[in-house]
Structure formats: structure tokens, C-alpha cells
Design a protein around this motif. Sequence first.
Motif, PDB file in Angstrom:
ATOM      1  N   UNK A   1       0.814  -1.219   0.000  1.00 24.63           N
ATOM      2  CA  UNK A   1       0.000   0.000   0.000  1.00 24.63           C
ATOM      3  C   UNK A   1       0.849   1.271   0.000  1.00 24.63           C
ATOM      4  N   UNK A   2       2.167   1.102   0.172  1.00 21.75           N
ATOM      5  CA  UNK A   2       3.056   2.258   0.199  1.00 21.75           C
ATOM      6  C   UNK A   2       2.968   3.052   1.487  1.00 21.75           C
ATOM      7  N   UNK A   3       2.565   2.405   2.579  1.00 21.28           N
ATOM      8  CA  UNK A   3       2.308   3.130   3.820  1.00 21.28           C
ATOM      9  C   UNK A   3       3.523   3.231   4.745  1.00 21.28           C
ATOM     10  N   UNK A   4       4.494   2.350   4.597  1.00 19.19           N
ATOM     11  CA  UNK A   4       5.616   2.315   5.539  1.00 19.19           C
ATOM     12  C   UNK A   4       6.840   3.014   4.964  1.00 19.19           C
ATOM     13  N   UNK A   5       7.408   3.915   5.748  1.00 18.58           N
ATOM     14  CA  UNK A   5       8.680   4.545   5.382  1.00 18.58           C
ATOM     15  C   UNK A   5       9.860   3.720   5.874  1.00 18.58           C
ATOM     16  N   UNK A   6       9.615   2.949   6.924  1.00 17.98           N
ATOM     17  CA  UNK A   6      10.658   2.141   7.548  1.00 17.98           C
ATOM     18  C   UNK A   6      10.030   0.823   7.977  1.00 17.98           C
ATOM     19  N   UNK A   7      10.719  -0.289   7.727  1.00 18.83           N
ATOM     20  CA  UNK A   7      10.218  -1.596   8.157  1.00 18.83           C
ATOM     21  C   UNK A   7      11.370  -2.356   8.809  1.00 18.83           C
ATOM     22  N   UNK A   8      11.071  -2.987   9.936  1.00 19.63           N
ATOM     23  CA  UNK A   8      12.110  -3.764  10.617  1.00 19.63           C
ATOM     24  C   UNK A   8      11.635  -5.189  10.850  1.00 19.63           C
ATOM     25  N   UNK A   9      12.592  -6.092  10.858  1.00 19.65           N
ATOM     26  CA  UNK A   9      12.302  -7.510  11.090  1.00 19.65           C
ATOM     27  C   UNK A   9      12.806  -7.878  12.478  1.00 19.65           C
ATOM     28  N   UNK A  10      11.982  -8.621  13.203  1.00 15.60           N
ATOM     29  CA  UNK A  10      12.349  -9.051  14.550  1.00 15.60           C
ATOM     30  C   UNK A  10      11.882 -10.476  14.747  1.00 15.60           C
ATOM     31  N   UNK A  11      12.626 -11.224  15.551  1.00 15.75           N
ATOM     32  CA  UNK A  11      12.232 -12.604  15.865  1.00 15.75           C
ATOM     33  C   UNK A  11      12.465 -12.826  17.347  1.00 15.75           C
ATOM     34  N   UNK A  12      11.404 -12.671  18.118  1.00 14.63           N
ATOM     35  CA  UNK A  12      11.499 -12.829  19.566  1.00 14.63           C
ATOM     36  C   UNK A  12      11.410 -14.316  19.901  1.00 14.63           C
ATOM     37  N   UNK A  13      12.562 -14.965  19.751  1.00 16.52           N
ATOM     38  CA  UNK A  13      12.664 -16.398  19.989  1.00 16.52           C
ATOM     39  C   UNK A  13      13.400 -16.622  21.297  1.00 16.52           C
ATOM     40  N   UNK A  14      12.874 -17.465  22.182  1.00 14.19           N
ATOM     41  CA  UNK A  14      13.595 -17.763  23.413  1.00 14.19           C
ATOM     42  C   UNK A  14      14.989 -18.300  23.104  1.00 14.19           C
ATOM     43  N   UNK A  15      16.006 -17.744  23.769  1.00 13.08           N
ATOM     44  CA  UNK A  15      17.368 -18.169  23.518  1.00 13.08           C
ATOM     45  C   UNK A  15      18.070 -17.366  22.455  1.00 13.08           C
ATOM     46  N   UNK A  16      17.399 -16.309  21.920  1.00 19.11           N
ATOM     47  CA  UNK A  16      17.986 -15.505  20.852  1.00 19.11           C
ATOM     48  C   UNK A  16      17.741 -14.025  21.123  1.00 19.11           C
ATOM     49  N   UNK A  17      18.698 -13.195  20.731  1.00 17.23           N
ATOM     50  CA  UNK A  17      18.522 -11.746  20.754  1.00 17.23           C
ATOM     51  C   UNK A  17      18.255 -11.216  22.148  1.00 17.23           C
ATOM     52  N   UNK A  18      17.229 -10.373  22.245  1.00 20.45           N
ATOM     53  CA  UNK A  18      16.879  -9.761  23.531  1.00 20.45           C
ATOM     54  C   UNK A  18      16.693 -10.810  24.616  1.00 20.45           C
ATOM     55  N   UNK A  19      16.122 -11.959  24.225  1.00 23.17           N
ATOM     56  CA  UNK A  19      15.879 -13.043  25.180  1.00 23.17           C
ATOM     57  C   UNK A  19      16.899 -14.159  24.947  1.00 23.17           C
ATOM     58  N   UNK A  20      18.216 -13.806  25.009  1.00 24.94           N
ATOM     59  CA  UNK A  20      19.222 -14.824  24.747  1.00 24.94           C
ATOM     60  C   UNK A  20      19.269 -15.888  25.840  1.00 24.94           C
ATOM     61  N   UNK A  21      18.589 -15.630  26.924  1.00 25.64           N
ATOM     62  CA  UNK A  21      18.427 -16.610  27.987  1.00 25.64           C
ATOM     63  C   UNK A  21      16.956 -17.035  27.990  1.00 25.64           C
ATOM     64  N   UNK A  22      16.703 -18.327  27.774  1.00 24.63           N
ATOM     65  CA  UNK A  22      15.320 -18.816  27.719  1.00 24.63           C
ATOM     66  C   UNK A  22      14.576 -18.477  29.008  1.00 24.63           C
ATOM     67  N   UNK A  23      15.276 -18.534  30.136  1.00 25.32           N
ATOM     68  CA  UNK A  23      14.634 -18.204  31.401  1.00 25.32           C
ATOM     69  C   UNK A  23      14.230 -16.732  31.457  1.00 25.32           C
ATOM     70  N   UNK A  24      14.995 -15.864  30.757  1.00 27.45           N
ATOM     71  CA  UNK A  24      14.629 -14.446  30.700  1.00 27.45           C
ATOM     72  C   UNK A  24      13.321 -14.276  29.946  1.00 27.45           C
ATOM     73  N   UNK A  25      13.160 -15.039  28.862  1.00 29.95           N
ATOM     74  CA  UNK A  25      11.915 -15.007  28.097  1.00 29.95           C
ATOM     75  C   UNK A  25      10.755 -15.477  28.972  1.00 29.95           C
ATOM     76  N   UNK A  26      10.971 -16.612  29.633  1.00 29.02           N
ATOM     77  CA  UNK A  26       9.912 -17.164  30.478  1.00 29.02           C
ATOM     78  C   UNK A  26       9.536 -16.191  31.593  1.00 29.02           C
ATOM     79  N   UNK A  27      10.542 -15.625  32.239  1.00 32.71           N
ATOM     80  CA  UNK A  27      10.296 -14.705  33.350  1.00 32.71           C
ATOM     81  C   UNK A  27       9.570 -13.454  32.880  1.00 32.71           C
ATOM     82  N   UNK A  28       9.972 -12.919  31.714  1.00 37.61           N
ATOM     83  CA  UNK A  28       9.360 -11.693  31.203  1.00 37.61           C
ATOM     84  C   UNK A  28       7.863 -11.878  30.998  1.00 37.61           C
TER      85      UNK A  28
END
Length: 390
Positions: free
Chosen positions: A162-189
Motif C-alpha cells: 500500500x506504500x504506507x511504511x517509510x521504515x520496516x524492521x524484522x524481529x524474531x522474539x525467539x527464546x534463547x535468541x537476541x533480547x531473550x538470549x536466555x530462555x529463562x529471561x523469556x519465560x520470566x518476562x
Amino acid sequence: MSSTTQTAETTIAVVGGRLVTPDSVLEGGVRIEGGQITEIGEIDADADTVIDADGRLVLPGLVDLHGDDIEQHLQPRSGARMDAAMALASADRANVAAGITTKFHAISFELDEEADRSPELAATMSDAIVDATDLLVDHRLHARCEVTQKRCVEAVLDVLDNGDADLVSVMSHIPGKGQFNDIEAFRSYYENSSNHTAEEAREMIEERMSIPMETIRDRIDRILDRAHECGAVTASHDDENPREVERLAESGVDITEYPITLETAKRATEVGMTTAMGAPNLVRGESQWGNLATAEGIEAGVIDTLVADYHPPSLLAGVFVDTGEPLPERVKRASAAPADAVGVTDRGRIEPGKRGDLIVVDPEPTPMVTNAIVGGKPVYRADATMEVSR
């Protein structure tokens, strides 16, 4: 695209200020005509509107590439949903008061019904941003795609078509990866949030970890390819290692947001990506998740831009955190650098010919905006003694 429809039919003179230009801090003023800066320094103060900065700092309007604070206006408490237009109008006022004159709303295309997130709600918010008129600042869409969820991928592809986005980002909130590199951190959050039970957190872990990495990469490539076709700038989120940013750079990702480690940020710089980090991280002195501290990245010379993330006032406050650099360099991270990163090079600097986006700032004791001009139009005043109209 811009949701702002303001026009500037008057001349404005900001006088008696300390101007933060790209290279120095100058005593003097700024003249704006036809929505653009025409003079700086010793200026002709004969104008329709004169704003006396009274010795305060005059900065270019801030450019925020990633702010999800609109969610706080959409749902100020759990289960209390507000109208999308009302949320946008409220966010508009909060952002201009924080000195942000160009806002990329980071709308999360993520399926999490308990947290009141869905691709359908994201699409509603995206429409509100694109269609809005008569707001104070320039509002744009940053579509964040949770690539672990197929529905969200398809929804973001529709937004791009539709031409609506000026910026697009990809994210994958997977336990054990990225922000939640600790699976327990994902679970706790998720267990400790007010929206999920321990069982729901367990189900989310199983669901997201069951998706093959090849599938995730294929979805990322689909989003990136479509974004490039549509002329949107692309970003990745929570990159966790140098090899990951290398692959994303090869796929054409322009910006890395919140790299997890200093080594990752350094590699992003080496391959030519823009690196964005959270201003709240800098103001607070640490990452909420124990990842890379913004100050550490700045000291290493690998942080290009600051973003407001969840707290707009931190973007302005971050400019005044002492990093050992000159003030113009710190201002650049919240103005010219993000503007350049997404191709809106008409703003972010106090220079003749640039768009008339300015803020007057009283830096002590906490940086506060007293006046804001957007597109050559005065839109905000917090000190009734400053502005005199002729």
C-alpha cells in the motif's frame, strides 16, 4: 509520506539563542521563511513572529526512528483500549513536548492477544498514522514485523504494497535468541507480565522454538525484498552476533537496532550499517536486559543514532548526557544522523535551506522544550514570556 499538512505563510525569527549547528554552538538567531531556514547567526529580526530564546539553546527538531510509546496512549492500562485517533493525538502532543518533530511510530505487527497486540490492531494504527491530518509533528510509520508469525508477515507485506511504511524492521522474539538470549529471561518476562500465565509462557516458548531457522530467514528475505521494491528503509532488531549482521547487510538491511553485544555493533559499523541504540539505555546508564550499554557503544565509536524507544523525553535528555563529546556531535545522533539514515535529508540541521524544524531548550535542571517550530510553523510553547507576535 507525512501525516502533517501544515503550511508556513509567515516569517519567524528566533533571536537571542545559542544555536547548535552541525559544527559549533553560535550566539544569534534563526530566520524562517516559507517553511525553510533562510538565515542563521546575525539575522534580520523583522518578522511576523519573533521568539526570544533568552539565552537558551536552539536545536534542530529531533528525529525519532523507533518509538513505540503510542501503545501507552492506546492502552493506558490493561483492558482499557482508547480510540486510535485519540491515542495518536495524545502521542503527538507528548512527542512535541519532548522535542521530537519527526516521529516514526514503531508499530508492532505481532500476535499476542493477551498483551493486546495483533496484526489487525497494528493495521488499524498504521491507517490512523497514514491518514492523520492537523497534527503538530510529522508522523510516519515504522512497521515492525514479528517474523516468527506468518500472519504478521503477510500483514506487513500488505502495508508495504500500500506504500504506507517509510521504515520496516524484522524481529524474531525467539527464546534463547537476541533480547531473550536466555530462555529463562523469556519465560520470566512473560510470566511476570500482567497479561500471561506461566502456561501461556510455556506455550509461546514451544511455538516459537518449533519454527525452523530456514523458514524465519525466508520470511525475512521476503520482507526485505518487498521493502526494497517499495522504496522503504529496512532495519533489523536485536542482532546478536557479527555473523548475523553480516548476513543482514548482504540482504540489504540499512539499520541495526539495539545490537546485543559491542562486537556485533562494531561489525555493523564495518559493513556500513547505521547503528541505533535506545536513549533510555543511555539516560539510565544500562540496558534493561543486561545487553550492550549505549554509553559503551558511544565510547567505542559505533553508535550512530539514538531512538526514543518507549520514552520520548529520554531522546532529548540523552543529548545532554556527558559522553565526552562536543554538544553538536551529541545533537547529531538525535537529529541529522537519523534523518540521513532514512533519507529525509531536508531536516535535522540548523542550516539555510533546511526545513524549519526547531526547538528551544532550557537544559537545566532537566532538559525541557519551551518552544517548538515544525515546518516553519510555531506549534508549541511552554513559556508564555518568550513569544511576541508583531
